[in-house]
Design a protein around this motif. Structure first.
Motif, PDB file in Angstrom:
ATOM      1  N   UNK A 236       0.130-105.604 -46.300  1.00 50.81           N
ATOM      2  CA  UNK A 236       0.551-104.807 -45.146  1.00 50.81           C
ATOM      3  C   UNK A 236       0.663-105.686 -43.901  1.00 50.81           C
ATOM      4  N   UNK A 284       0.315-101.334 -52.837  1.00 49.49           N
ATOM      5  CA  UNK A 284      -0.944-101.234 -52.108  1.00 49.49           C
ATOM      6  C   UNK A 284      -1.765-100.064 -52.649  1.00 49.49           C
TER       7      UNK A 284
ATOM      8  N   UNK B 239      14.795 -98.129 -31.732  1.00 48.98           N
ATOM      9  CA  UNK B 239      14.291 -97.161 -30.765  1.00 48.98           C
ATOM     10  C   UNK B 239      15.286 -96.989 -29.613  1.00 48.98           C
TER      11      UNK B 239
ATOM     12  N   UNK C 140      -1.620 -97.257 -46.983  1.00 46.45           N
ATOM     13  CA  UNK C 140      -0.692 -98.117 -47.710  1.00 46.45           C
ATOM     14  C   UNK C 140       0.668 -98.235 -47.027  1.00 46.45           C
ATOM     15  N   UNK C 141       0.950 -97.375 -46.058  1.00 50.50           N
ATOM     16  CA  UNK C 141       2.256 -97.426 -45.418  1.00 50.50           C
ATOM     17  C   UNK C 141       2.244 -98.371 -44.221  1.00 50.50           C
ATOM     18  N   UNK C 142       3.190 -99.302 -44.168  1.00 48.93           N
ATOM     19  CA  UNK C 142       3.239-100.149 -42.972  1.00 48.93           C
ATOM     20  C   UNK C 142       3.509 -99.270 -41.742  1.00 48.93           C
ATOM     21  N   UNK C 144       4.894 -99.719 -38.807  1.00 50.54           N
ATOM     22  CA  UNK C 144       6.164 -99.689 -38.087  1.00 50.54           C
ATOM     23  C   UNK C 144       7.184 -98.829 -38.826  1.00 50.54           C
ATOM     24  N   UNK C 145       7.076 -98.848 -40.132  1.00 54.07           N
ATOM     25  CA  UNK C 145       7.975 -98.055 -40.958  1.00 54.07           C
ATOM     26  C   UNK C 145       7.751 -96.569 -40.685  1.00 54.07           C
ATOM     27  N   UNK C 148       9.135 -95.664 -37.177  1.00 53.55           N
ATOM     28  CA  UNK C 148      10.595 -95.533 -37.104  1.00 53.55           C
ATOM     29  C   UNK C 148      11.041 -94.258 -37.817  1.00 53.55           C
ATOM     30  N   UNK C 149      10.405 -93.975 -38.956  1.00 52.03           N
ATOM     31  CA  UNK C 149      10.722 -92.753 -39.701  1.00 52.03           C
ATOM     32  C   UNK C 149      10.432 -91.500 -38.858  1.00 52.03           C
ATOM     33  N   UNK C 151      10.391 -91.237 -35.658  1.00 46.08           N
ATOM     34  CA  UNK C 151      11.413 -91.119 -34.606  1.00 46.08           C
ATOM     35  C   UNK C 151      12.685 -90.509 -35.181  1.00 46.08           C
ATOM     36  N   UNK C 246      -0.411-103.155 -31.365  1.00 44.03           N
ATOM     37  CA  UNK C 246       0.634-104.178 -31.261  1.00 44.03           C
ATOM     38  C   UNK C 246       1.928-103.638 -31.849  1.00 44.03           C
ATOM     39  N   UNK C 247       1.808-103.048 -33.036  1.00 44.51           N
ATOM     40  CA  UNK C 247       2.985-102.532 -33.732  1.00 44.51           C
ATOM     41  C   UNK C 247       3.477-101.254 -33.061  1.00 44.51           C
ATOM     42  N   UNK C 250       5.258-101.533 -29.772  1.00 44.84           N
ATOM     43  CA  UNK C 250       6.594-102.113 -29.858  1.00 44.84           C
ATOM     44  C   UNK C 250       7.603-101.067 -30.327  1.00 44.84           C
ATOM     45  N   UNK C 251       7.231-100.322 -31.346  1.00 41.74           N
ATOM     46  CA  UNK C 251       8.162 -99.320 -31.873  1.00 41.74           C
ATOM     47  C   UNK C 251       8.495 -98.274 -30.803  1.00 41.74           C
ATOM     48  N   UNK C 252       7.473 -97.811 -30.079  1.00 47.05           N
ATOM     49  CA  UNK C 252       7.690 -96.701 -29.158  1.00 47.05           C
ATOM     50  C   UNK C 252       7.860 -97.131 -27.698  1.00 47.05           C
ATOM     51  N   UNK C 253       8.074 -98.415 -27.465  1.00 44.51           N
ATOM     52  CA  UNK C 253       8.223 -98.929 -26.105  1.00 44.51           C
ATOM     53  C   UNK C 253       7.103 -98.406 -25.215  1.00 44.51           C
TER      54      UNK C 253
END
Lengths: 304, 517, 305
Positions: A236, A284, B239, C140-142, C144-145, C148-149, C151, C246-247, C250-253
């Motif tokens: 991850x 994972x 975004x 288990x889910x990254x 950032x993915x 984005x999903x 959003x 950190x992640x 970035x994704x959500x400004x």
């Protein structure tokens, strides 16, 4: 989970003598745990795919097919079995990339965990054996690493040295050793206090050798469990670093890079980011299931 | 069981209450524009502004924001390339090293102070004399600003400086309020900056937004379209696109090629495209021992690359193939070399053969990744094209900061990909890259004729002759295949249908030119 | 208790020194940021000029000595990028990150408590499977993915939440869910296993056998007793939480410390990197200390030795 209860009935001596467990016994235990079995199957499959990637992948993962860009997976209109999971914006075959990507993702995961394990064991042993100021200094070092989030540490190092597979393994290894060090140190300290060690020491047996002999069987199970779960977090983390632009750089492919390259296309060519995402999630998931099962079977003492 | 559910309900409610206290103020669910906000223009940018110190950054996207609150003495017309009056009503050349300007009377800073020659002297001499400022090297040619009277002043340059007007119509050319800064100090100015522009500063929340409001006393007339402009910082491409599509912003810069079709197809938004002043090129080493030392090899590489194919397949047709870095609208532009490219695989093979590489050779291409439109993909494609003539290209992709360091340490190998902008809009700046001294040890391209031409042109005050010199230089460079020029990059901006916006080549966002529909 | 506290606080000093040293070495190795401050077509002369005027050529130990000395006076250096004291820039960002982190904790609790209890009381039922499975999935889910999903689904398609930025309550929902799921996963598992343990204990069994209704038993005894570790785990998750910002930011400004740090790494604004790493470390250390103290206060079985 069922395993938890069953384990409690077993005597501790069973754990220190793994020799008695035949492979058949292991499989019987595995068969009884639904999640453990699922985890085992997933992890074995992914490992096999990674090893035999060149035989399994239908295309060269770096091959550009300019005539067939943004092709959807085969079950959608416009898709074909030539590119079963579709193609990206320059015509790379997604299926082949995922198959090859498994290699790098696993290599990074496994090797960084091995590196972390080595560092951790060495630090833990030194700390536990020598005690005193050595122990104090090393424990403060452990605290320091605990105080900085892994991803942050990795980000700074990769930013400075530039991302590559080797740096990534190094970085993830260097940021993950702490739990091993704590484990080994704790075990050394508790063994030190045990009667037979004291007795052995009093009759002049070299106690270092003795301690290592007793240490190994005691930590090995926790070690395996921690390592398994670490591989999962590392995969991850690798993907997250790719997202931040500091992961593995092409032409090397990992699941993280495929996923992060595909994210600009989530709305238009959803398959680019979805399949590597699923690959990561499933793997994972499998590793966590397997790790949990191992924990239940090997060492009921550690939780969380 | 019911009680049990109540328990869950209670915990959820508790949690939501805690959430309400967790630092949120009001509730506003509707992402579409409400009538009160109609006169607010929201623009999404990819990176935050760097500073309000206009002299201490080199960042085009920061300037793109600044142009709305600071004015320049002269403005370059984006359509004609001519210089027009800005704060200065008139400007003329007195002698080879002296320009005289006359300011408009009655121009007021946002705090009410009147603009005088004193402010011009303060602003230009600050950047011309302080070597710690990042824009210093582009202004150090200015020796002195001499005040004639409140509205008249002269700029003296050290040497003849034909590109002076270009120099003072770009980053760092804003006129600062000298009295305000001298009284309160620079630090105060940076927190509460004022200028003479059509909009005045309200607030800057780092990495989040920069807000301006309309300035009633703007000398060129108050802006009637907008009461407020908000620049929102949204680094993640997907975004930023989503914000545009949902009406969260009116204008969004740097739309990634992956979403161009989606933006075009979505009702209510459109994609505005324009050529930029940035050219993508591959620099090769002229250093002894490298195959590219040989002109024939360089020409072969150039001939093997199909610029048109790159633009068509990777950039969806946006961008213009070219063989010179000097784009239209720049001083010294050579029309013959623009919107064309050399492509002839057979001839390329012959040339390689003549040069003594009948079986090709292996080379390394350093490529930034994520810096320019499709940069990594372009490198990948170039490698594929060169393999057709037997040249094996090992592409090394690098994250931007590592790429910059690699170059600065002189660790570049056979070739690297770079996209060069030119905010001066003058060929002098563009062709400086072929100057031997400047890249000794890293590029080592040497052509005596070029050296002479560039030197003469750089201080030639006869503009027609100077123009001819630069055009000649470009011809020679193209013949010599000094570098492999690929294409001129496009600007891609997403625009909500409620506003009218045409991007300009200089990548600025002039709110004055944006109107409501 | 006092001596325990005193000792723990004293231990913080060497830890901070070690961190400052590691970060400083990294910064030193990173070299100077000059080339990144100038545009692509800057000349060598320009680079040299700037480097000189910034004075970046003193020996390592001198620089480190100066650095620590300045740290002690609260001076983290000046940000090249912002031309402002690094500490000030970093502190300006903390409220945003704090808001996001708190909201994420709230989301995590909102998910973890009901599911944790539910799956513990109905062990091996479909609910349990869904809860544990969901918990693992969350891990288990990254991130950032997922972001984005979310959003795409809730902002672009359904138009319920704003896409990005900070401001209203609606703005915080999606980022908080993105950041919160990972912790929720950890928390659900913890609550579940604690509940199982407590439910198996004698007094709960006794209570049940005396005919008390299950709901009462679950709520009065088991739930309250399993809360202690939940409180401490929130504190112990600080590090993970900040790492996750950190992640998410970035994704959500989201204008917090995470975005600041990433920008700083990319532009080699090392004063900012140093200052934020130190501040984050201090926060994590303090939260861990708090976890320890809370644990000792809440659980009388633990003595201070």
């Amino acid at each position: 989970m069922e395993a938890e209860e069953r384990v409690k009935e077993l005597e501790p001596s069973d754990f220190s003598m793994p020799k008695r467990r035949t492979i058949r016994n292991w499989f019987r235990l595995l068969w009884r745990s639904k999640t453990g079995l699922v985890g085992f199957v997933i992890v074995s499959l992914v490992t096999l795919i990674a090893i035999f990637a060149p035989f399994l992948a239908p295309h060269d993962p770096l091959e550009i097919d300019a005539m067939n860009v943004h092709q959807p997976p085969f079950w959608l209109e416009g898709g074909s079995m030539t590119h079963a999971l579709g193609t990206d914006h320059v015509g790379h075959d997604i299926l082949s990339r995922i198959i090859y990507g498994a290699r790098v993702s696993l290599i990074v995961g496994v090797f960084s965990v091995v590196l972390a394990g080595i560092i951790g064991v060495v630090v833990g042993l030194i700390s536990g054996f020598y005690g005193g100021w050595v122990d104090s200094v090393l424990m403060r070092l452990v605290d320091s690493f605990l105080a900085v989030p892994n991803i942050l540490f990795a980000l700074v190092i990769l930013g400075v040295f530039g991302p590559s597979v080797m740096t990534l393994i190094f970085v993830l290894g260097v940021t993950n050793w702490v739990q091993y060090a704590r484990l080994v140190r704790g075990e050394v300290l508790s063994i030190k206090e045990q009667d037979y060690v004291r007795a052995a020491r009093s009759i002049g047996v070299k106690n270092n050798k003795l301690m290592i002999q007793h240490l190994l069987p005691n930590v090995i199970s926790s070690f395996i469990v921690i390592s398994t779960l670490s591989v999962a977090t590392t995969i991850i983390l690798e993907a997250s670093l790719s997202f931040l632009g500091l992961g593995i750089q092409p032409p090397t492919i990992s699941w993280g890079t495929i996923l992060s390259d595909g994210r600009d296309y989530i709305a238009t060519s959803w398959w680019l980011a979805t399949f590597p995402g699923i690959a990561i999630t499933i793997t994972v998931l499998g590793i966590i299931f397997l790790g949990d099962w191992l924990r239940d079977v090997l060492d009921p003492r550690i939780k969380q | 069981m019911r009680k049990w559910l109540t328990l869950i309900l209670i915990s959820v409610v508790l949690v939501l209450m805690a959430c309400g206290g967790g630092g949120s103020e009001e509730v506003d669910a509707d992402p579409t524009v409400d009538p009160e906000d109609e006169r607010t223009l929201t623009i999404a940018v990819g990176t935050d502004m760097i500073s309000f110190d206009i002299h201490n950054h080199t960042n085009t996207s920061t300037e793109a924001i600044h142009v709305n609150m600071f004015d320049y003495l002269v403005k370059r017309n984006n359509d004609t390339g001519e210089m027009e009056s800005g704060l200065a009503e008139t400007f003329e050349l007195v002698d080879d090293t002296t320009w005289e300007f006359e300011l408009f009377e009655g121009v007021k800073f946002h705090n009410g102070d009147e603009l005088t020659s004193e402010d011009v002297k303060f602003s230009l001499e600050r950047v011309a004399h302080d070597s710690e400022l990042l824009e210093h090297t582009n202004y150090m040619q200015i020796e002195e600003v001499e005040i004639i009277d409140d509205y008249t002043f002269r700029i003296h340059t050290e040497n003849p400086e034909p590109a002076l007007l270009n120099r003072i119509s770009r980053i760092g050319s804003g006129i600062l309020p000298s009295e305000y800064i001298e009284e309160n100090g620079m630090d105060h100015f940076l927190k509460e900056p004022i200028g003479t522009g059509p909009f005045k500063f309200v607030e800057w929340e780092r990495d989040s937004k920069i807000v301006f409001e309309v300035y009633d006393d703007y000398f060129d007339g108050k802006n009637e379209e907008w009461d407020e402009i908000v620049f929102r910082v949204i680094p993640e491409n997907s975004t930023r696109v989503s914000e545009l599509l949902t009406g969260g912003v009116d204008i969004a810069v740097n739309m990634p090629p992956s979403d161009w079709d989606r933006i075009k197809e979505t009702e209510g938004v459109s994609l505005a495209q324009e050529d930029s002043n940035r050219t993508l090129m591959i620099f090769v080493r002229g250093t002894e021992g490298y195959p590219t030392e040989d002109r024939k090899v360089r020409e072969a590489l150039d001939l093997a690359i199909n610029n048109e194919a790159i633009v068509e397949s990777l950039l969806d047709g946006s961008g213009t193939p070219t063989i010179t870095r000097v784009a239209p609208g720049n001083f010294g532009f050579n029309e013959e070399l623009y919107d064309t490219y050399n492509y002839d695989v057979e001839r390329a093979k012959e040339l390689l053969d003549e040069a003594g590489y009948p079986d090709g050779f292996e080379m390394t291409l350093h490529s930034p990744r994520g810096r320019y439109l499709q940069d990594a993909e372009i490198s990948e494609m170039v490698a594929g094209m060169l393999s057709e003539i037997g040249v094996t290209v090992n592409v090394e992709y690098m994250e931007w900061s590592n790429f910059v360091e690699m170059r600065s340490a002189g660790e570049n190998e056979d070739a690297f990909l770079l996209g060069l902008g030119n905010s001066m809009f003058d060929a002098a700046n563009a062709l400086d890259w072929y100057d031997y001294d400047r890249f000794e040890g890293t590029l080592d391209y040497y052509n005596e004729e070029i050296e002479d031409l560039l030197f003469e042109a750089s201080r030639n005050m006869d503009l027609d002759e100077r123009d001819a010199q630069y055009q000649k230089a470009q011809e020679l460079l193209a013949e010599d295949a000094a570098a492999i020029v690929l294409h001129q990059e496009s600007i891609n901006i997403g625009v909500n249908d409620r506003v009218e916006f045409v991007p300009t080549m200089d990548e600025m966002i002039y709110v004055e030119s944006i109107t409501r529909k | 208790m006092a001596s325990f506290l005193g000792r723990r606080i004293l231990q913080i000093i060497p830890v901070l020194l070690i961190i400052s040293f590691i970060v400083f070495v990294l910064v030193f190795v990173a070299g100077d940021p000059v080339v990144l401050m100038l545009p692509e077509d800057a000349s060598q002369e320009e680079v040299e000029l700037l480097r000189e005027s910034l004075g970046l050529d003193r020996p390592f130990l001198v620089q480190y000595g100066n650095y620590v000395w300045n740290l002690l006076q609260g001076d983290f250096g000046t940000s090249f990028r912002y031309d402002e004291p690094a500490l000030q820039v970093v502190l300006e960002r903390f409220p945003a990150t704090l808001e996001l982190a708190l909201a994420a904790i709230v989301v995590a609790i909102a998910i973890a408590i009901p599911f944790g209890i539910w799956s513990a009381t109905k062990r091996n039922s479909p609910i349990d499977l869904v809860a544990t499975g969901g918990a693992v999935l969350g891990k288990a889910m990254p991130n950032f993915w997922l972001g984005i999903m979310l959003i795409l689904i809730f902002s672009v398609t359904l138009g319920i939440f704003p896409v990005s930025g900070r401001g209203t309550f609606m703005h915080v929902v999606l980022p908080a869910i993105t950041l919160g799921t990972g912790i929720a996963a950890e928390m659900t598992r913890l609550i579940r296993s604690n509940m199982i343990e407590v439910l198996g204990q004698d007094y709960v069994r006794t209570a049940k056998s005396k005919g008390l209704r299950t709901v009462n038993v679950v709520y009065k005894h088991a739930f309250r007793n399993s809360l202690i570790p939940v409180i401490t785990i929130i504190a112990l998750q600080t590090s993970t939480l900040i790492g996750g910002t950190l992640i998410t930011e970035t994704v959500f400004a989201w204008p917090g410390i995470g975005q600041l740090l990433i920008q700083a790494v990319h532009t080699r604004d090392m004063s900012i990197v140093q200052a934020s790493v130190m501040m984050i470390a201090i926060i994590v250390i303090l939260m861990n200390l708090l976890a320890d103290v809370l644990y000792r206060l809440l659980d009388p079985r633990i003595r201070y030795d």
